[in-house]
Design a protein around this motif. Structure first.
Motif, short mmCIF file in Angstrom:
data_model
loop_
_atom_site.label_atom_id
_atom_site.label_comp_id
_atom_site.label_asym_id
_atom_site.label_seq_id
_atom_site.Cartn_x
_atom_site.Cartn_y
_atom_site.Cartn_z
N GLY A 1 71.68 53.43 -11.86
CA GLY A 1 70.55 53.51 -11.29
C GLY A 1 70.26 55.18 -10.99
O GLY A 1 68.90 55.41 -10.41
N ILE A 2 71.10 55.89 -11.57
CA ILE A 2 70.64 57.22 -11.42
C ILE A 2 69.39 57.74 -12.40
O ILE A 2 69.62 57.21 -13.53
CB ILE A 2 72.14 58.10 -12.04
CG1 ILE A 2 73.60 57.83 -10.84
CG2 ILE A 2 71.98 59.51 -12.09
CD1 ILE A 2 74.45 58.08 -11.51
N ASP A 3 68.73 58.49 -11.82
CA ASP A 3 67.58 58.86 -12.51
C ASP A 3 67.34 60.27 -12.52
O ASP A 3 67.37 61.03 -11.75
CB ASP A 3 66.42 58.07 -11.84
CG ASP A 3 65.17 58.13 -12.61
OD1 ASP A 3 65.07 58.67 -13.58
OD2 ASP A 3 64.32 57.17 -12.26
N ALA A 4 66.87 60.59 -13.84
CA ALA A 4 66.59 62.10 -13.94
C ALA A 4 65.18 62.18 -14.34
O ALA A 4 64.87 63.31 -14.71
CB ALA A 4 67.38 62.67 -15.18
N SER A 5 64.19 61.30 -14.04
CA SER A 5 62.84 61.48 -14.31
C SER A 5 62.24 61.62 -12.84
O SER A 5 62.45 61.19 -11.93
CB SER A 5 62.20 60.21 -15.04
OG SER A 5 62.25 59.05 -14.48
N ASN A 6 60.97 62.36 -12.97
CA ASN A 6 60.55 62.52 -11.79
C ASN A 6 61.19 63.44 -10.84
O ASN A 6 61.04 63.28 -9.74
CB ASN A 6 59.76 61.35 -11.13
CG ASN A 6 58.53 60.70 -12.06
OD1 ASN A 6 57.44 61.67 -12.36
ND2 ASN A 6 58.59 59.61 -12.54
N VAL A 7 61.93 64.38 -11.42
CA VAL A 7 62.71 65.00 -10.75
C VAL A 7 62.99 66.51 -11.28
O VAL A 7 62.73 66.35 -12.56
CB VAL A 7 63.92 64.51 -10.26
CG1 VAL A 7 64.84 64.28 -11.20
CG2 VAL A 7 64.70 65.24 -8.86
N ASP A 8 63.23 67.65 -10.77
CA ASP A 8 63.65 68.97 -11.59
C ASP A 8 64.78 68.52 -12.42
O ASP A 8 65.39 67.61 -12.13
CB ASP A 8 64.10 69.88 -10.33
CG ASP A 8 62.95 70.33 -9.59
OD1 ASP A 8 61.70 70.37 -9.78
OD2 ASP A 8 63.31 70.91 -8.45
N LYS A 9 64.64 69.40 -13.59
CA LYS A 9 65.71 69.32 -14.30
C LYS A 9 67.17 69.43 -13.94
O LYS A 9 67.98 69.07 -14.60
CB LYS A 9 65.33 70.03 -15.59
CG LYS A 9 64.46 69.60 -16.64
CD LYS A 9 64.00 70.76 -17.64
CE LYS A 9 62.74 70.31 -18.35
NZ LYS A 9 62.64 69.01 -19.12
N THR A 10 67.22 70.20 -12.82
CA THR A 10 68.56 70.43 -12.39
C THR A 10 69.03 69.36 -11.26
O THR A 10 69.94 69.63 -10.51
CB THR A 10 68.72 71.76 -11.88
OG1 THR A 10 67.56 71.84 -10.68
CG2 THR A 10 68.25 72.88 -12.79
N ARG A 11 68.27 68.50 -10.92
CA ARG A 11 68.73 67.37 -10.24
C ARG A 11 68.71 65.89 -10.56
O ARG A 11 68.05 65.79 -11.45
CB ARG A 11 67.88 67.40 -8.99
CG ARG A 11 67.45 68.78 -8.29
CD ARG A 11 67.06 68.99 -6.82
NE ARG A 11 68.08 69.03 -5.96
CZ ARG A 11 67.68 69.06 -4.64
NH1 ARG A 11 66.23 69.01 -4.13
NH2 ARG A 11 68.80 69.01 -3.69
N LEU A 12 69.60 65.18 -10.00
CA LEU A 12 69.53 63.90 -10.11
C LEU A 12 69.35 62.91 -9.19
O LEU A 12 69.74 63.56 -7.89
CB LEU A 12 71.00 63.37 -10.93
CG LEU A 12 71.55 63.89 -12.35
CD1 LEU A 12 72.72 63.52 -12.47
CD2 LEU A 12 70.36 63.56 -13.15
N VAL A 13 68.52 61.94 -9.20
CA VAL A 13 68.46 61.06 -7.85
C VAL A 13 69.09 59.93 -7.98
O VAL A 13 69.30 59.11 -8.97
CB VAL A 13 66.63 60.62 -8.19
CG1 VAL A 13 66.40 59.88 -6.75
CG2 VAL A 13 65.91 61.73 -8.13
N LEU A 14 69.92 59.56 -7.06
CA LEU A 14 70.73 58.52 -6.71
C LEU A 14 70.03 57.53 -5.98
O LEU A 14 69.05 57.55 -5.29
CB LEU A 14 71.72 58.82 -5.99
CG LEU A 14 72.71 60.13 -6.55
CD1 LEU A 14 73.99 60.15 -5.80
CD2 LEU A 14 73.09 60.13 -7.97
#
Lengths: 361, 361
Positions: free
Chosen positions: A98-111
């Motif tokens: 479920g780690i997501d790289a969309s709708n967030v800064d390119k330098t962050r991942l959302v857990l």
């Protein structure tokens, strides 16, 4: 009777420490008791600070992402190429945990939220205490699934209603009892919320109105949706399970099983390897009690629980290479027996027999 | 903006030959262009006569049901106890091929429509031609899924809209391209329809209003949702795939693979069997080109593509039982190599060597 699906517009970007209840109550002063709020897990994660910094690109990003994924992974379920389907610590089986790289800064991942049920409970509780609103809350995310293309939104967490609507025990108009019908209604509600979110841009919250009569707190949350891997017919990817079968074959333990082997299954196993053993090799399935009793007396270590014996003879004349090949063929047979669920043990040949080896099954 | 989910009440029992379009148009004179009708597949099946007669109970019923299931099954995906997860001729993976004994006489079973996309197209077309109604039609059914408890309704057939909403290529507000987001919106619509059907008794049709702007006919129907088994990481049940691995081990073909074996993978395979081979057995991985070249000259049939060789020697002194056991151990090693994706061949020992056998990898 009708249900309505409504978008909560104007929430905007959510960042760490934001007060989701306030954002939602302000954006949707029209909320009512009994509404079901479907909240995209990403805004819950962002508000809760479930973000990690990673390089924007390059091999360092890949390495950092792999490390984050390992931390979110309880076990790997399937892998192919760069795809990793894993079970998370919550028990959810998802691509990349479920780690997501969309709708967030390119330098962050959302857990994912650490405990989506707790997140849902907290949001419901705050809305009730601070805004006198008695709503159910679903924390939703987008998931793929086996066998069907396309993703759907499902529930990761829920508060204020049970995850499952249970029809078991009900009788249909024809007098048939409904045996299996436990509906994952929170998943259907999450999907319904996605329909309106997907039509709008950047809408992280949808409301389903008319579904619930009253909210209810006595439930176990979305944990009720997590099927235990031991009960799941698809607990491992096909390639992973096949490789596990091969590894199991490589390390088969010696020993006949506790229960008598089905003679038909033994014969199927012999037939399965008939085409691959050395020409001339003889495999004879012996189940006669007296023969076995005789062998018990003469073969050291012959297990008393044995219910059958396969006597094998390699192609004559016997030279060392034939014996090696014969041993390999017996191991093939042991593996075919294992595929039928039958344990076996490789034994020395009974003294005085014309066999070169014996398998106990 | 809002969506509405409405029940179509008053349709009553549907029987073979019934005119579904007339039943729906009469029960829901309030239908509008752009509505999405979610029609339970069971009423489609009943209207189309997809029913079979079976005994009401007893072993004859079980046998008759098994026969019907076999006819509806393209392949068995997983089995445990009485449960059969199969792929239907449509390509859907479902328990019992979607055969249903609920909401029908005890002496009949309901099969899925032969072509649910065609059923959806026919209903849409009749509503348009006869009632001047331009609606989309989804034929829905209830399905389980791996990993998550509870069932949800999904689409078996669709007409008037694409099954999937494709976000690929879109850019989020942070500049990230959305790579994977193909949403199975018809499944979410089917689930949304179930929410209202489940709240009412015996409501086979729901309407989603506000989702579609205009209907669209240029689509491939719900076939777009069927993932090809060769692309699916879960094309077989775990137990079935594990047994396939065991059977594969039992019938491993001889022959080194076309590409060089990874030395680290070979060493992993040796390590995997180290604990189960006979004490004292020596397995040595030889990859030096000159050694191999020497063997090529002396071992008949040594394949030119070979890239490695494992020389094995059984525990001394060599007696026939040790050679048989040694052969079994080499077969274990071959299986462990196969689990690493490495093909191998059992060869006679090179003349003049101290080995008892050789494996080419």
């Amino acid at each position: 009777m009708r249900l309505e699906i409504l978008p909560v517009l104007g929430i905007g970007d959510v960042t760490e420490g934001d007060d989701l209840a306030a954002l939602i109550a302000t954006a949707a002063p029209w909320l009512r008791d009994g509404d079901v709020l479907v909240v995209t897990s990403k805004v819950v994660s962002k508000a809760e600070g479930r973000l990690v910094d990673v390089p924007a690109d390059g091999p360092d990003r890949v390495a950092a992402r792999d490390e984050v994924l390992a931390g979110e992974t309880a076990r790997v379920v399937a892998a192919r190429g760069a795809t990793r389907i894993v079970q998370t610590h919550h028990g959810f089986v998802m691509a990349s945990a479920g780690i997501d790289a969309s709708n967030v800064d390119k330098t962050r991942l959302v857990l994912l939220p650490v405990d989506p049920d707790a997140s849902a409970r907290a949001l419901r509780s705050t809305l009730r205490e601070r805004y006198d609103l008695d709503v159910a809350v679903i924390v939703s995310d987008t998931m793929g699934r086996p066998w069907r293309n396309g993703l759907t939104d499902v529930a990761l967490g829920v508060a204020g209603m049970p995850a499952i609507r249970d029809h078991r025990g009900e009788i249909d108009p024809y007098g048939n009892e409904l045996h299996l019908t436990q509906m994952a209604v929170v998943d259907e509600l999450a999907g319904a919320g996605e329909l309106i979110k997907g039509k709008c841009d950047q809408v992280p919250v949808a409301v389903i109105r008319g579904y619930l009569g009253e909210t209810r707190d006595d439930d176990e949350g979305a944990r009720a949706l997590v099927r235990d891997a031991s009960l799941d017919l698809f607990s491992l990817g096909t390639a992973e399970a096949r490789a596990a079968g091969l590894r199991e074959a490589a390390t088969l333990a010696d020993g006949p099983g506790p229960s008598p082997a089905d003679p038909a299954a033994v014969d199927r196993a012999i037939a399965a390897v008939a085409g691959v053993v050395a020409p001339g090799t003889v495999l004879t399935h012996v189940t006669d009690h007296e023969v076995r009793a005789g062998l018990v007396a003469t073969v050291p270590g012959w297990p008393a629980s044995a219910t059958g014996l396969i006597l094998g003879a390699p192609p004559a004349p016997v030279d060392p290479a034939d014996l090696v090949r014969f041993g390999a063929d017996l191991q093939r047979l042991r593996t075919a027996l294992a595929a039928e669920g039958i344990s076996s043990a490789l034994l020395p040949p009974p003294p005085g027999s014309t066999a070169s080896a014996a398998l106990a099954v």
